[in-house]
Design an enzyme around this catalytic site. Structure first.
Site, PDB file in Angstrom:
ATOM      1  N   TYR A 111      26.815  41.484  30.551  1.00 58.02           N
ATOM      2  CA  TYR A 111      27.840  41.040  29.610  1.00 58.02           C
ATOM      3  C   TYR A 111      27.167  40.689  28.286  1.00 58.02           C
ATOM      4  CZ  TYR A 111      31.079  40.428  33.587  1.00 58.02           C
ATOM      5  OH  TYR A 111      31.884  40.612  34.681  1.00 58.02           O
ATOM      6  N   LEU A 153      45.494  38.234  35.375  1.00 58.14           N
ATOM      7  CA  LEU A 153      46.468  38.377  34.295  1.00 58.14           C
ATOM      8  C   LEU A 153      46.350  39.744  33.632  1.00 58.14           C
ATOM      9  CD1 LEU A 153      46.332  34.822  32.658  1.00 58.14           C
ATOM     10  CD2 LEU A 153      47.975  35.717  34.322  1.00 58.14           C
TER      11      LEU A 153
END
Length: 339
Positions: free
Chosen positions: A56, A209
């Site tokens: 990341y 989500l």
């Protein structure tokens, strides 16, 4: 069962983890100070699981979490559990060039992660995607050696299908599978959830989500930054986006009737699936701010009864989403989609 005490340690009956990727990469620019404050707020609220990947932003996210842990109160720092994915190969321009699951590489990745995080062990360690050129048994075996030496506490898996789960579990004890699971990403229900339930493996569900798509905050006219992954995601494109946001509006009607937010309803739905499917499921919330974290934590107070779940199922049935969850090139790397 070999599941971990992930998520929250507070009085809530359910648990959440904090996915930290968006604090460093793929969702546009983030505020470092606010990111660290959000990690601190999560720890203070009793959230123990912090999830990251060594790729990341090429280590940036691990260093950010390391700083957050160093500056957190000692009691909270000691309760934190680190979950790290490895294996994705990057280049200096930010490009992607495959995965490396060779045993020597596994140990090399771990050495750098321990240094960046500033910890003496990683709680859950897993390859982000199976290396097609290395049997999963070899990769898992290398993590097992790290467990034996105390550098890693538990072995995890990420985005793998039921067959790979069984092969890995036959090699060494597997504690956790990280995989995408949400109202509009339900591919794990037929084969993968039964497999982990049978084997006593927990699930940390990311994308609950759908990268903000079903949060209730994403709008049709939102302009995405050039470095935002969603600009290339099929579900956020053209007619697909229109269709998917129409689903969100149906979900909003149910949320408003209960007096809660769309995001809280979507997270509560994932929380409810564990008991219904005989699986231990911990949703990872990708909150980048304290405001979004507070909203997500509110899902722990939302109870969905059978009537609520039936209404949600009618509003957003399985397979209702338009578009794949990743661009086609990335879908090819998903072992979980091949079973």
């Amino acid at each position: 069962m070999r599941t971990l005490p992930l998520g929250t340690t507070g009085p809530q009956s359910s648990a959440l983890g904090l996915g930290c990727m968006g604090m460093s990469a793929l969702y546009g620019d983030a505020d470092r100070a606010e990111s660290i404050a959000t990690v601190h707020a999560a720890l203070e609220a009793g959230v123990t699981l912090l999830d990251t990947g060594d790729f990341y932003a090429m280590g940036h996210n691990e260093m950010l979490i390391g700083e957050a842990l160093r500056t957190a109160p000692a009691a909270r720092r000691e309760q934190a559990l680190t979950s790290v994915k490895f294996g994705a190969l990057r280049d200096p321009d930010g490009g992607w060039s495959g995965y490396d699951g060779r045993p020597a590489a596994v140990k090399n990745f771990a050495a750098y992660s321990l240094q960046r995080l500033g910890v003496d062990h990683i709680d859950v360690y897993r390859i982000a995607r199976v290396d097609p050129d290395v049997p999963v048994e070899e990769t898992v075996g290398a993590i097992a050696e790290l467990v034996e030496k105390g550098h890693v506490r538990h072995i995890g898996l990420s985005e793998v299908g039921a067959d790979t789960i069984r092969r890995a579990a036959a090699t060494a004890p597997i504690s956790d599978l990280q995989i995408e699971y949400s109202l509009i990403s339900r591919g794990i229900e037929d084969e993968i959830l039964p497999a982990v339930s049978e084997l006593g493996i927990g699930v940390t569900a990311y994308g609950v989500l759908s990268r903000g798509l079903i949060s209730g905050h994403f709008t049709r006219d939102r302009k995405l930054a050039a470095n935002d992954f969603r600009g290339m995601s099929p579900r956020f494109q053209g007619e697909n986006l229109q269709h998917n946001l129409d689903l969100v509006e149906q979900l909003r009607k149910i949320a408003e009737q209960k007096g809660v937010s769309v995001a809280q309803t979507a997270i509560a739905w994932v929380l409810a699936q564990g008991p219904r499917r005989d699986a231990a499921i911990v949703p990872l919330v990708g909150a980048r701010t304290r405001e979004r974290l507070d909203e997500a934590l509110g899902a722990l107070d939302v109870t969905l009864d059978e009537a609520d779940l039936a209404a949600i199922e009618q509003a957003v049935p399985a397979g209702a989403a338009a578009g794949d969850r990743y661009p086609q090139a990335q879908m090819a790397h998903l072992d979980s989609e091949k079973h």
